[in-house]
Write a protein that holds these residues in place. Structure first.
Motif, mmCIF file in Angstrom:
data_model
loop_
_atom_site.group_PDB
_atom_site.id
_atom_site.type_symbol
_atom_site.label_atom_id
_atom_site.label_comp_id
_atom_site.label_asym_id
_atom_site.label_seq_id
_atom_site.Cartn_x
_atom_site.Cartn_y
_atom_site.Cartn_z
ATOM 1 N N ASN A 67 0.839 -1.188 0.000
ATOM 2 C CA ASN A 67 0.000 0.000 0.000
ATOM 3 C C ASN A 67 0.883 1.250 0.000
ATOM 4 O O ASN A 67 2.111 1.171 0.089
ATOM 5 C CB ASN A 67 -0.974 -0.012 1.177
ATOM 6 N N PHE A 107 1.345 3.550 2.177
ATOM 7 C CA PHE A 107 2.109 3.773 3.404
ATOM 8 C C PHE A 107 3.431 2.999 3.361
ATOM 9 O O PHE A 107 4.487 3.536 3.699
ATOM 10 C CB PHE A 107 1.296 3.327 4.626
ATOM 11 N N THR A 108 3.373 1.744 2.939
ATOM 12 C CA THR A 108 4.576 0.911 2.834
ATOM 13 C C THR A 108 5.520 1.462 1.780
ATOM 14 O O THR A 108 6.747 1.487 1.972
ATOM 15 C CB THR A 108 4.193 -0.542 2.499
ATOM 16 N N TRP A 131 7.461 11.940 5.288
ATOM 17 C CA TRP A 131 6.908 10.905 6.157
ATOM 18 C C TRP A 131 6.883 11.365 7.615
ATOM 19 O O TRP A 131 5.946 11.059 8.362
ATOM 20 C CB TRP A 131 7.673 9.596 6.019
ATOM 21 N N GLU A 157 3.536 11.423 9.988
ATOM 22 C CA GLU A 157 3.435 10.827 11.322
ATOM 23 C C GLU A 157 3.038 11.876 12.360
ATOM 24 O O GLU A 157 2.224 11.606 13.245
ATOM 25 C CB GLU A 157 4.764 10.177 11.697
ATOM 26 N N THR A 194 -0.610 12.712 11.856
ATOM 27 C CA THR A 194 -1.456 11.616 12.327
ATOM 28 C C THR A 194 -1.613 11.672 13.845
ATOM 29 O O THR A 194 -2.717 11.515 14.379
ATOM 30 C CB THR A 194 -0.862 10.255 11.921
ATOM 31 N N ARG A 231 -4.442 7.336 7.282
ATOM 32 C CA ARG A 231 -3.832 6.486 8.315
ATOM 33 C C ARG A 231 -4.733 6.374 9.539
ATOM 34 O O ARG A 231 -4.678 5.376 10.267
ATOM 35 C CB ARG A 231 -2.462 7.039 8.746
ATOM 36 N N VAL A 243 -2.115 3.364 14.981
ATOM 37 C CA VAL A 243 -2.870 3.506 13.732
ATOM 38 C C VAL A 243 -2.915 2.144 13.044
ATOM 39 O O VAL A 243 -1.996 1.345 13.162
ATOM 40 C CB VAL A 243 -2.241 4.546 12.780
ATOM 41 N N GLU A 261 -3.572 1.762 9.610
ATOM 42 C CA GLU A 261 -3.156 1.880 8.208
ATOM 43 C C GLU A 261 -3.942 0.918 7.316
ATOM 44 O O GLU A 261 -3.401 0.278 6.428
ATOM 45 C CB GLU A 261 -1.650 1.642 8.061
ATOM 46 N N ASP A 262 -5.246 0.855 7.563
ATOM 47 C CA ASP A 262 -6.122 0.025 6.738
ATOM 48 C C ASP A 262 -6.527 0.840 5.514
ATOM 49 O O ASP A 262 -7.401 1.711 5.588
ATOM 50 C CB ASP A 262 -7.367 -0.390 7.541
ATOM 51 N N ASP A 263 -5.893 0.561 4.366
ATOM 52 C CA ASP A 263 -6.149 1.377 3.185
ATOM 53 C C ASP A 263 -7.412 0.968 2.436
ATOM 54 O O ASP A 263 -7.707 1.514 1.375
ATOM 55 C CB ASP A 263 -4.941 1.358 2.234
ATOM 56 N N SER A 299 -11.486 6.858 2.239
ATOM 57 C CA SER A 299 -10.591 7.899 2.732
ATOM 58 C C SER A 299 -10.695 9.210 1.963
ATOM 59 O O SER A 299 -10.122 10.211 2.380
ATOM 60 C CB SER A 299 -9.131 7.409 2.678
#
Length: 212
Positions: free
Chosen positions: A2, A4-5, A33, A37, A40, A74, A137, A139-141, A145
């Protein structure tokens, strides 16, 4: 992977590559990044943004709005971008229907009538103050969103929601075929013909988004 990765991979492999630049600043992937963070943590820790909540961006293609969206995603929340004048004019009805918990706006924005949101703040305030909490968090994409609004010829508003996973799937053909390492934001950031086809592929490839 995803987004985020992918972004964390860029931080590990090319931390000093330029993620975005504007007349105001240059942001490397490491700094990008770090800002995500920090944003978030502020959204969750101080403003109590939860999964499923709607937050609003009121402005037009600001450099920090990209970081704002990824931080919102996120949190499992949804970003409603209001970047066009007709949406600003219809904001009373729009915000009444969405029950937004937070609205962040470009710093230069001046409201004739304050929008109906429980918390209203400058976009720059998102990372201006460090939140010392570090809430978890997921981070379920796959969660919705991004909310898209369009004004039809009839004058009615048409809305739709997409998850970051869906947006990245829409971007896949462009990621595979487009070797462009830069994309310039002329005005708006989140339009359907801008964000998935151009902005996300450039980020995925480790390129640079150029803002005004």
């Amino acid at each position: 992977m995803n987004l985020f990765t992918i972004l964390r991979h860029h931080v590990a492999t090319q931390p000093n590559a330029i993620a975005s630049r504007s007349s105001r600043r240059v942001v490397t992937y490491r700094k990008f990044w770090s800002r995500i963070e920090r944003a978030t943590a502020r959204l969750k820790g101080e403003w109590n943004v939860k999964a499923g909540d709607t937050v609003v961006y009121w402005g037009q293609g600001h450099q920090d709005a990209l970081m704002f969206y990824i931080a919102v995603a996120r949190c499992g929340a949804k970003l409603l971008p209001l970047e066009h004048a007709p949406l600003h004019q219809d904001s009373i009805a729009i915000l009444k229907d969405t029950s937004a918990v937070l609205l962040l706006h470009d710093d230069e924005t001046i409201f004739e009538v304050p929008p109906a949101a429980p918390i209203i703040s400058n976009l720059s305030s998102l990372i201006a103050n460090r939140c010392h909490e570090n809430p978890p968090v997921s981070e379920d994409d796959t969660q919705p969103s991004l909310i898209s609004l369009a004004t039809l010829k009839s004058g009615e508003l048409q809305s739709g929601e997409q998850s970051l996973h869906q947006l990245m799937q829409n971007a896949t053909p462009f990621i595979e075929s487009n070797n462009a390492q830069e994309f310039r934001i002329a005005e708006v950031l989140f339009d359907t013909d801008i964000f998935a086809p151009h902005v996300l592929p450039v980020l995925a490839s480790g390129g640079t988004i150029i803002f005004r």
